[in-house]
Design an enzyme around this catalytic site. Sequence first.
Site, PDB file in Angstrom:
ATOM      1  N   LYS A   1       0.867  -1.455   0.010  1.00  0.00           N
ATOM      2  CA  LYS A   1      -0.080   0.100  -0.052  1.00  0.00           C
ATOM      3  C   LYS A   1       0.766   1.185  -0.003  1.00  0.00           C
ATOM      4  O   LYS A   1       1.854   1.276   0.417  1.00  0.00           O
ATOM      5  CB  LYS A   1      -0.869   0.091   1.364  1.00  0.00           C
ATOM      6  CG  LYS A   1      -1.928  -0.984   1.223  1.00  0.00           C
ATOM      7  CD  LYS A   1      -2.724  -0.748   2.637  1.00  0.00           C
ATOM      8  CE  LYS A   1      -3.812  -1.823   2.684  1.00  0.00           C
ATOM      9  NZ  LYS A   1      -4.875  -1.404   1.505  1.00  0.00           N
TER      10      LYS A   1
ATOM     11  N   ARG B   1     -10.166 -11.597   2.335  1.00  0.00           N
ATOM     12  CA  ARG B   1     -11.054 -12.777   1.807  1.00  0.00           C
ATOM     13  C   ARG B   1     -10.436 -13.939   1.976  1.00  0.00           C
ATOM     14  O   ARG B   1     -11.037 -15.206   2.074  1.00  0.00           O
ATOM     15  CB  ARG B   1     -11.596 -12.224   0.408  1.00  0.00           C
ATOM     16  CG  ARG B   1     -10.419 -12.260  -0.679  1.00  0.00           C
ATOM     17  CD  ARG B   1     -10.566 -11.518  -1.803  1.00  0.00           C
ATOM     18  NE  ARG B   1     -10.924  -9.899  -1.707  1.00  0.00           N
ATOM     19  CZ  ARG B   1     -11.257  -8.975  -2.684  1.00  0.00           C
ATOM     20  NH1 ARG B   1     -11.533  -9.545  -3.671  1.00  0.00           N
ATOM     21  NH2 ARG B   1     -11.282  -8.022  -2.407  1.00  0.00           N
TER      22      ARG B   1
HETATM   23  N1  BES Z   1      -8.079  -3.801   4.559  1.00  0.00           N
HETATM   24  C1  BES Z   1      -8.345  -3.385   3.141  1.00  0.00           C
HETATM   25  C2  BES Z   1      -9.472  -2.530   2.859  1.00  0.00           C
HETATM   26  C3  BES Z   1      -9.806  -1.204   3.463  1.00  0.00           C
HETATM   27  C4  BES Z   1      -9.148  -0.430   2.953  1.00  0.00           C
HETATM   28  C5  BES Z   1     -10.477  -0.980   4.536  1.00  0.00           C
HETATM   29  C6  BES Z   1      -9.184   1.142   3.305  1.00  0.00           C
HETATM   30  C7  BES Z   1     -10.537   0.040   5.322  1.00  0.00           C
HETATM   31  C8  BES Z   1     -10.057   1.042   4.657  1.00  0.00           C
HETATM   32  C9  BES Z   1      -8.391  -4.591   2.387  1.00  0.00           C
HETATM   33  O1  BES Z   1      -7.558  -5.581   2.667  1.00  0.00           O
HETATM   34  C10 BES Z   1      -7.805  -4.059   1.036  1.00  0.00           C
HETATM   35  O2  BES Z   1      -6.479  -3.743   0.685  1.00  0.00           O
HETATM   36  N2  BES Z   1      -8.575  -4.320  -0.119  1.00  0.00           N
HETATM   37  C11 BES Z   1      -8.163  -4.014  -1.499  1.00  0.00           C
HETATM   38  C12 BES Z   1      -8.784  -4.776  -2.371  1.00  0.00           C
HETATM   39  C13 BES Z   1      -8.420  -4.688  -3.930  1.00  0.00           C
HETATM   40  C14 BES Z   1      -6.839  -5.142  -3.761  1.00  0.00           C
HETATM   41  C15 BES Z   1      -9.120  -6.041  -4.623  1.00  0.00           C
HETATM   42  C16 BES Z   1      -8.866  -2.604  -1.724  1.00  0.00           C
HETATM   43  O3  BES Z   1     -10.024  -2.201  -1.183  1.00  0.00           O
HETATM   44  O4  BES Z   1      -8.355  -1.533  -2.253  1.00  0.00           O
HETATM   45 MN    MN Z   2      -5.450  -5.426   2.094  1.00  0.00          MN
END
Ligand code: BES
Ligand code: MN
Length: 492
Positions: free
Chosen positions: A270, A344
């Site tokens: 990230k 997931r």
């Molecule tokens: N934990 C994150 C989702 C999240 C992001 C929760 C910001 C709260 C605030 C999750 O693990 C994630 O990174 N999801 C990705 C999925 C994508 C890579 C398909 C997302 O939401 O960008």
């Molecule tokens: Mn994530």
Amino acid sequence: MQIGFSKIGFPKQGALVLGVLEDSRMLAKTQEVDRNSGGMITAAIKNSNFSGKSHQILSVFTPERRIVLYGLGKGENIDELWSEEAGGRIFSSLEKSGEKTVTVIFENHSRTKKNIDKRAAHLAYGALLRSYKFDKYKTKDKLGKDTTLKRINVAVEHHPQAKKIFSELVAVADGIFFARDLVSEPPNVLYPDSFAKKLTALRKLGLKVEVLGEKEMSKLGMGALLGVGQGSSRESKLVVMRWNGGKRAEKPIAFVGKGVCFDTGGISLKPASGMEDMKWDMGGAATVSGLMMALAGRKAKTNAVGVVGLVENMPDGNAQRPGDVVTSMSGQTIEIINTDAEGRLVLADALWYTNRRFKPKFMIDLATLTGAMMVALGQVNCGYFTNNDGLAKEMESAAKDAGEGIWRMPLGVEYNKMMDSDIADMKNAGPRFAGSVTAACFLERFVENCPWSHFDIAGMAWSSKDSPTVPKGGTGWGVRTLNQLVKSSYEA
Ligand code: BES
Ligand code: MN
Ligand code: ZN
């Protein structure tokens, strides 16, 4: 915070909260105080813009004490949730006022006759929920250092009943506070093992708690969950909490939580900005833990299971790569497209395990799963998905009673097939559009024939601003709704 209940009357000391209906119509006790002070309340109302509108507040100073006038509006909306909001607002407006004690005169009047004891209990509950603080890491300026208010007394007829109702609400507040604490803890303190230890401590409430380590999970074939944790030096854990308050042979209800104690994104790293927020990527697990604590605390007459998958998603020489294929406990294979779509993967194995082992009446999972959920619904409603309309109905009504907003999102084959992979049974990340829906469809592939619902709490677990009953920070969102669901539909 101390909270007490007593019969209606005017104690010698402390501030008094008195009700005023719209168009400045004072309740009987308010009138009495007005008369005794030579009309000071009438004068204060006249010289201000206070008119008794719902939740309007005005402080009036008599020579003896502070009188807080509280607007009741038309009086017809004074139900449990209104009372909670009032409790929260009274607390926050007096918290640093210099007052040590406040007595809220919770007077009956013709417009709202029913359940005054219940409403009084909920006023106290709202104040309690708002009084929460997480300042254990502040060594100098404790958040509570300017707090003068130490005690709230609610004066109401039938005060013993109010007190009894309140004592059950305290068990729920304890669960909410536990969830808020877990979410707020920094990730160097709260990691899978230390999280699991906080859960084994719940045994003292009568919960049965088991902790599975990586060895046990390997044996079970949980390749999806284990792949996420493989880049971390902290061992992944799966914790099973059981509360058996129902009939012996009765099938349990089950709650499953995403517990990513820190989500860097892994190799699909990230961006740095805001990454610290990912300490609360275990919010789903926190809500499940808080709920189990609440159920045990109030000795709910139900059999419930809480399962949390605890991992840390880190980049490392040993970390999972985009392109890897893992085999989940279900036997289904998953191509890893993006290591940041890790929640997931954790839930896939946790859901499968829960369903196979407990054959529950339903499974509800909670997860800070997708940023797309925040894009869709913001921080107002929690998007949820379900394969069962009956469960949807029960949850809608529970959420309404609990004062938490939920909004149903769709599932469907069109979305589901977007998760098909060219080389494995599925992939862990689909196209950018409908990201929350495809994530839910991915989870559905691990549910078999069980009524199931998924709450994507990405927008709900943390709040950056105060609301009447939830101070900013970890919210404990969902404990209330799920507790209410159990109470209204799954208790003997
Ligand atoms: N934990 C994150 C989702 C999240 C992001 C929760 C910001 C709260 C605030 C999750 O693990 C994630 O990174 N999801 C990705 C999925 C994508 C890579 C398909 C997302 O939401 O960008
Ligand atoms: Mn994530
Ligand atoms: Zn995550």
